[in-house]
Scaffold this motif. Structure first.
Motif, PDB file in Angstrom:
ATOM      1  N   LEU A   9      -0.093   3.641  -6.902  1.00  0.00           N
ATOM      2  CA  LEU A   9      -1.213   3.296  -7.794  1.00  0.00           C
ATOM      3  C   LEU A   9      -0.800   2.179  -8.745  1.00  0.00           C
ATOM      4  CD1 LEU A   9      -2.223   7.001  -8.548  1.00  0.00           C
ATOM      5  CD2 LEU A   9      -3.340   5.453  -6.917  1.00  0.00           C
ATOM      6  N   ASN A  31       1.617   8.674  -7.673  1.00  0.00           N
ATOM      7  CA  ASN A  31       2.451   7.510  -7.976  1.00  0.00           C
ATOM      8  C   ASN A  31       3.800   7.981  -8.489  1.00  0.00           C
ATOM      9  OD1 ASN A  31       2.247   4.458  -8.107  1.00  0.00           O
ATOM     10  ND2 ASN A  31       3.184   4.928 -10.080  1.00  0.00           N
ATOM     11  N   LYS A  36       1.141   5.619 -14.248  1.00  0.00           N
ATOM     12  CA  LYS A  36       0.179   4.688 -13.631  1.00  0.00           C
ATOM     13  C   LYS A  36      -1.002   5.411 -12.972  1.00  0.00           C
ATOM     14  CE  LYS A  36       3.602   1.101 -12.783  1.00  0.00           C
ATOM     15  NZ  LYS A  36       4.401   0.450 -11.747  1.00  0.00           N
ATOM     16  N   ASP A  73       9.837   4.866   3.857  1.00  0.00           N
ATOM     17  CA  ASP A  73      10.231   6.034   3.042  1.00  0.00           C
ATOM     18  C   ASP A  73       9.053   6.983   2.843  1.00  0.00           C
ATOM     19  OD1 ASP A  73      12.707   4.966   2.770  1.00  0.00           O
ATOM     20  OD2 ASP A  73      12.488   4.375   0.652  1.00  0.00           O
ATOM     21  N   GLU A 125      -5.170  -9.441  -7.860  1.00  0.00           N
ATOM     22  CA  GLU A 125      -5.527  -8.359  -8.779  1.00  0.00           C
ATOM     23  C   GLU A 125      -7.034  -8.393  -9.071  1.00  0.00           C
ATOM     24  OE1 GLU A 125      -3.773  -8.731 -12.624  1.00  0.00           O
ATOM     25  OE2 GLU A 125      -4.148  -6.634 -13.150  1.00  0.00           O
ATOM     26  N   ARG A 233       3.386 -10.796  -8.083  1.00  0.00           N
ATOM     27  CA  ARG A 233       4.716 -11.185  -8.515  1.00  0.00           C
ATOM     28  C   ARG A 233       5.404 -12.116  -7.504  1.00  0.00           C
ATOM     29  NH1 ARG A 233       4.745  -5.773  -9.393  1.00  0.00           N
ATOM     30  NH2 ARG A 233       6.260  -5.342  -7.757  1.00  0.00           N
ATOM     31  N   LEU A 236       7.277 -10.430  -4.738  1.00  0.00           N
ATOM     32  CA  LEU A 236       6.486  -9.972  -3.590  1.00  0.00           C
ATOM     33  C   LEU A 236       6.165 -11.135  -2.649  1.00  0.00           C
ATOM     34  CD1 LEU A 236       4.024  -7.416  -5.272  1.00  0.00           C
ATOM     35  CD2 LEU A 236       5.977  -6.897  -3.799  1.00  0.00           C
ATOM     36  N   ASP A 240       7.072 -11.816   1.296  1.00  0.00           N
ATOM     37  CA  ASP A 240       6.096 -12.244   2.307  1.00  0.00           C
ATOM     38  C   ASP A 240       6.543 -13.523   3.028  1.00  0.00           C
ATOM     39  OD1 ASP A 240       4.470 -10.094   1.735  1.00  0.00           O
ATOM     40  OD2 ASP A 240       3.241 -11.194   0.298  1.00  0.00           O
TER      41      ASP A 240
HETATM   42  P1  NAP Z   1       3.010  -2.805  -7.670  1.00  0.00           P
HETATM   43  O1  NAP Z   1       2.116  -3.047  -8.849  1.00  0.00           O
HETATM   44  O2  NAP Z   1       4.470  -2.942  -7.846  1.00  0.00           O
HETATM   45  O3  NAP Z   1       2.653  -1.361  -7.090  1.00  0.00           O
HETATM   46  C1  NAP Z   1       3.402  -0.763  -6.098  1.00  0.00           C
HETATM   47  C2  NAP Z   1       3.366   0.750  -6.282  1.00  0.00           C
HETATM   48  O4  NAP Z   1       4.137   1.354  -5.250  1.00  0.00           O
HETATM   49  C3  NAP Z   1       3.956   1.177  -7.612  1.00  0.00           C
HETATM   50  O5  NAP Z   1       3.053   2.027  -8.245  1.00  0.00           O
HETATM   51  C4  NAP Z   1       5.269   1.860  -7.221  1.00  0.00           C
HETATM   52  O6  NAP Z   1       5.611   2.985  -8.007  1.00  0.00           O
HETATM   53  C5  NAP Z   1       5.010   2.322  -5.826  1.00  0.00           C
HETATM   54  N1  NAP Z   1       6.262   2.359  -5.039  1.00  0.00           N
HETATM   55  C6  NAP Z   1       7.168   1.362  -4.892  1.00  0.00           C
HETATM   56  N2  NAP Z   1       8.154   1.731  -4.056  1.00  0.00           N
HETATM   57  C7  NAP Z   1       7.878   2.999  -3.714  1.00  0.00           C
HETATM   58  C8  NAP Z   1       8.557   3.940  -2.885  1.00  0.00           C
HETATM   59  N3  NAP Z   1       9.681   3.605  -2.234  1.00  0.00           N
HETATM   60  N4  NAP Z   1       8.015   5.166  -2.767  1.00  0.00           N
HETATM   61  C9  NAP Z   1       6.864   5.498  -3.404  1.00  0.00           C
HETATM   62  N5  NAP Z   1       6.178   4.641  -4.188  1.00  0.00           N
HETATM   63  C10 NAP Z   1       6.688   3.423  -4.340  1.00  0.00           C
HETATM   64  O7  NAP Z   1       2.637  -3.792  -6.473  1.00  0.00           O
HETATM   65  P2  NAP Z   1       1.200  -4.385  -6.069  1.00  0.00           P
HETATM   66  O8  NAP Z   1       1.051  -5.726  -6.697  1.00  0.00           O
HETATM   67  O9  NAP Z   1       0.152  -3.348  -6.269  1.00  0.00           O
HETATM   68  O10 NAP Z   1       1.471  -4.658  -4.509  1.00  0.00           O
HETATM   69  C11 NAP Z   1       1.410  -3.619  -3.523  1.00  0.00           C
HETATM   70  C12 NAP Z   1       1.292  -4.257  -2.144  1.00  0.00           C
HETATM   71  O11 NAP Z   1       0.102  -5.060  -2.108  1.00  0.00           O
HETATM   72  C13 NAP Z   1       2.453  -5.185  -1.778  1.00  0.00           C
HETATM   73  O12 NAP Z   1       2.768  -5.070  -0.422  1.00  0.00           O
HETATM   74  C14 NAP Z   1       1.893  -6.570  -2.093  1.00  0.00           C
HETATM   75  O13 NAP Z   1       2.530  -7.579  -1.331  1.00  0.00           O
HETATM   76  C15 NAP Z   1       0.442  -6.383  -1.717  1.00  0.00           C
HETATM   77  N6  NAP Z   1      -0.527  -7.276  -2.380  1.00  0.00           N
HETATM   78  C16 NAP Z   1      -0.476  -7.479  -3.730  1.00  0.00           C
HETATM   79  C17 NAP Z   1      -1.414  -8.327  -4.320  1.00  0.00           C
HETATM   80  C18 NAP Z   1      -1.401  -8.630  -5.811  1.00  0.00           C
HETATM   81  O14 NAP Z   1      -2.084  -9.575  -6.243  1.00  0.00           O
HETATM   82  N7  NAP Z   1      -0.668  -7.892  -6.638  1.00  0.00           N
HETATM   83  C19 NAP Z   1      -2.398  -8.947  -3.547  1.00  0.00           C
HETATM   84  C20 NAP Z   1      -2.456  -8.678  -2.190  1.00  0.00           C
HETATM   85  C21 NAP Z   1      -1.512  -7.830  -1.606  1.00  0.00           C
HETATM   86  P3  NAP Z   1       6.280   2.833  -9.439  1.00  0.00           P
HETATM   87  O15 NAP Z   1       5.125   2.782 -10.376  1.00  0.00           O
HETATM   88  O16 NAP Z   1       7.118   4.049  -9.597  1.00  0.00           O
HETATM   89  O17 NAP Z   1       7.088   1.570  -9.417  1.00  0.00           O
END
Ligand code: NAP
Length: 292
Positions: A9, A31, A36, A73, A125, A233, A236, A240
């Protein structure tokens, strides 16, 4: 309406899970960092303290975590999704990960009687907050049709692009295009500043012509104000660019611009900008130009 477990989340998964609640689905979120999950709870979702607490009884398990190893995982861990999902459960992985890893996980899911779609998203986002994501879906056509109400609750452009892994391949191409776009915009900004041009006026007129893009529209404010709170970020995007360059190598195709931009993203990551929004590629151009 479906019973959904939503794992991850963060910046993207948080608002997506809230949209699913608002669309009438029954959502249990998990989460790793419990904090979060607050927006989901405030919207009327249930919050679980573990994967084991979220998955049993769910018809759909959605994931939105960072990288291939995180998805592995969450799915294959001793107390992970595969251990707790009932046969017939539909797994939707919204994360952006390696296509080959996706195909392996989908095959393992199938052996366990589970259905699996890769459904990475684009739109940033803002797209997640406004339920306006582009969603590129790989996997079985029937599973895609079953998941439509879920996709429609979080996205605007939803396309089934082919069999398992295809969504991730299209997402890798997406990330190549976005990184090259941001780098070009950043270089244009440094160039325009060097000539003392009114930057806002310049971006207004560029945005109305062939140079206009979603990147320009969404990232111009970050570049104008030099504020790089994520968003998406750099670390990330570095992940990619690794996915797209290694997949291109495996396919025997050459991405000269992609390789160069991958190095510039790697430099941003290595010089301490990994936690910033990817519009911070501007800082790299400024460093190269001596204007940082
Ligand atoms: P994020 O804010 O870092 O969220 C990732 C979530 O996954 C966090 O809540 C994290 O938990 C959890 N997590 C991380 N590793 C984990 C693990 N090993 N086991 C269980 N939970 C875990 O990242 P995001 O920006 O939402 O991105 C998520 C995905 O969407 C990525 O693959 C990214 O490339 C893709 N994406 C992102 C965007 C963007 O604009 N941000 C756009 C398109 C696609 P914690 O809170 O404990 O860290």
């Amino acid at each position: 309406m479906s019973t959904i477990a939503f794992i991850g989340l963060g910046i993207m998964g948080g608002p997506m899970a809230v949209h699913l609640v608002n669309a009438g689905h029954t959502v249990t979120g998990y989460n790793r960092t419990p904090e979060k999950a607050k927006p989901l709870a405030a919207a009327g979702g249930r919050v679980a303290e573990s994967i084991a607490g979220a998955v049993p009884g769910a018809e759909v398990v959605a994931l939105m975590v960072p990288d291939s190893s995180d998805v592995q995982d969450v799915l294959t861990g001793d107390d992970g999704v595969f251990a707790h999902a009932a046969p017939g459960t539909l797994i939707i992985d919204f994360s952006s990960i390696r296509p080959d890893v996706t195909r392996e996980l989908a095959a393992e899911a199938s052996r366990r009687g589970l259905r699996y779609l890769d459904a990475p998203v684009s739109g940033g986002e803002a797209g997640a907050r406004n339920a306006a994501l582009s969603i590129m879906v790989g996997g079985d056509g029937d599973a895609f049709e079953a998941a439509r109400p879920i996709f429609d609750a979080v996205g605007k452009t939803v396309v089934h692009v082919g069999p398992s892994g295809s969504g991730q391949t299209v997402k890798a191409a997406n990330q190549l295009i976005v990184a090259a776009n941001i780098e070009a915009l950043a270089e244009a900004v440094v160039f325009l500043r060097a000539y003392g041009v009114d930057l806002e006026a310049a971006l207004d007129v560029l945005g109305g012509g062939l140079a206009g893009s979603a990147v320009l529209a969404q990232k111009r404010a970050n570049m104008l104000t030099h504020s790089f709170e994520p968003g998406f970020r750099v670390e990330l995007h570095h992940k990619d660019m690794g996915i797209v360059t290694s997949a291109a190598r495996e396919a025997g195709v050459v991405l000269p611009l992609g390789a160069l931009v991958a190095q510039l993203v790697a430099s941003a990551n290595a010089t301490g900008d990994g936690g910033l929004d990817h519009s911070a590629l501007l800082r790299g151009v400024e460093r190269l130009s001596g204007t940082a």
